[in-house]
Design an enzyme around this catalytic site. Sequence first.
Site, PDB file in Angstrom:
ATOM      1  N   HIS A 202      57.287  55.268  72.690  1.00 15.03           N
ATOM      2  CA  HIS A 202      55.985  55.876  72.432  1.00 15.03           C
ATOM      3  C   HIS A 202      55.963  56.897  71.312  1.00 15.03           C
ATOM      4  O   HIS A 202      54.878  57.351  70.942  1.00 15.03           O
ATOM      5  CB  HIS A 202      55.432  56.472  73.725  1.00 15.03           C
TER       6      HIS A 202
ATOM      7  N   ASP B  65      49.272  48.043  67.034  1.00 16.72           N
ATOM      8  CA  ASP B  65      49.896  46.718  66.895  1.00 16.72           C
ATOM      9  C   ASP B  65      49.315  45.883  65.754  1.00 16.72           C
ATOM     10  O   ASP B  65      49.915  44.889  65.353  1.00 16.72           O
ATOM     11  CB  ASP B  65      49.725  45.918  68.200  1.00 16.72           C
TER      12      ASP B  65
HETATM   13  O1  F6P Z   1      49.212  48.124  72.403  1.00 11.62           O
HETATM   14  C1  F6P Z   1      49.873  49.281  72.042  1.00 11.62           C
HETATM   15  C2  F6P Z   1      51.199  49.389  72.755  1.00 11.62           C
HETATM   16  O2  F6P Z   1      51.831  50.580  72.329  1.00 11.62           O
HETATM   17  C3  F6P Z   1      52.118  48.190  72.598  1.00 11.62           C
HETATM   18  O3  F6P Z   1      52.757  48.166  71.356  1.00 11.62           O
HETATM   19  C4  F6P Z   1      53.023  48.361  73.778  1.00 11.62           C
HETATM   20  O4  F6P Z   1      53.572  47.136  74.224  1.00 11.62           O
HETATM   21  C5  F6P Z   1      52.100  48.913  74.836  1.00 11.62           C
HETATM   22  O5  F6P Z   1      50.992  49.489  74.148  1.00 11.62           O
HETATM   23  C6  F6P Z   1      52.720  49.952  75.726  1.00 11.62           C
HETATM   24  O6  F6P Z   1      51.812  50.271  76.699  1.00 11.62           O
HETATM   25  P1  F6P Z   1      51.980  51.500  77.689  1.00 11.62           P
HETATM   26  O7  F6P Z   1      51.683  52.751  76.925  1.00 11.62           O
HETATM   27  O8  F6P Z   1      50.985  51.224  78.744  1.00 11.62           O
HETATM   28  O9  F6P Z   1      53.394  51.478  78.178  1.00 11.62           O
END
Ligand code: F6P
Length: 369
Positions: free
Chosen positions: A293, A148
């Site tokens: 992701h 981020d």
């Molecule tokens: O902080 C990194 C991040 O990929 C953010 O961009 C996103 O909101 C969050 O983590 C997603 O988290 P998780 O993998 O727990 O769904």
Amino acid sequence: MNTKKILVLTGGGDAPGLNAVIRGICKRARRESITGAKWEVYGSIEAFNGVLNEPQELIKLTSKRVAGIHVKGGTILKTTNKGNPLKFPIQQVDGTFQFKDRTDELVNKLKNLNFEAIINIGGDGSQKISQALFEKGLPLVGVPKTIDNDLSATDLTFGFQTAVQIATDSFDKLVTTAESHHRVMIMEVMGRDAGWIALHTAIAGGAEICLIPEIPYDINKLVKKIDLRYKKGRGFVNIVVAEGAKPKAGNITSSSGEKGSEHVRLGGVAFQLSSQLKKAGCQAEIRETVLGHVQRGGTPTAFDRVLASLFGVKAFELVLEQNFGRMVSFKNNTITSVSLKEAIQDYNYLKPDSYLVQSAKGLGISFGD
Ligand code: F6P
């Protein structure tokens, strides 16, 4: 000769480059062992859970174990966002979770393990944990990580450039359909409360519209902008929207966090935006893509491998200097360090009057403001 031991761990979401940091620490420690004291590097599995769990899960990071890992995404040490020792989730009999402070227990366990230092690789949440543990007397060094780019004490974090590259490659593929079908294509990217990934992708890809959390958008202005593109007939529009973007007088799009997680889960703003545009009178055909992701996956770019490797070397050197309570940082084109206290003070929002936002406006990108 006395052998000195350090412990390394990765916490929070994974990011491309984590393994390059781990390898950087191990390689630098090995070089030190040639001329100075002998160093051994250990890894804790799933952040501090590896120390808190019984039996403990600590692995020795031998040369063999870290060889070639800098090209791999993820983290060989595994990670979790449900292991914050300050607010450790404990499941109750009714299935709900209560949060418990386990830092004293953790500090005692770590002291008994006799590590010379602990290197905590993680984002803002992880570095808050680092500071709390440092204040309780642990010799701690932090390494900033996040796709981020939302940590204010470093100009860049590793993982960010890889995420932008993946998002840009995806954006380029969506432009094809926008042009061929005269559609409005909305691509949602990650970034939490900051628009760094979105704006870099929008500039790199050539988007007409970019929506970021720092600049709430006016839906009517967006419809106007889109209409203009269709004025002479077959138009098309490419929109990049950050997951944390919101309309003026509106809210972020989130679902409740996962069980045991302290965070709300962002996601789905692309669909919200699509329905808001239709409601506000947008006639164009709209399609939505949520990248998710894939932005965090796969091999790090060369730049992120370099940044992460340098962070690893610097983290070990801070340990050598016994310069604890600090986080490695990339500032003004050099690798340096800042106090953990300073590192966790401010969130790195994109400033609406920054050169980046202003240049994007100069390129004709609309923020809907
Ligand atoms: O902080 C990194 C991040 O990929 C953010 O961009 C996103 O909101 C969050 O983590 C997603 O988290 P998780 O993998 O727990 O769904």
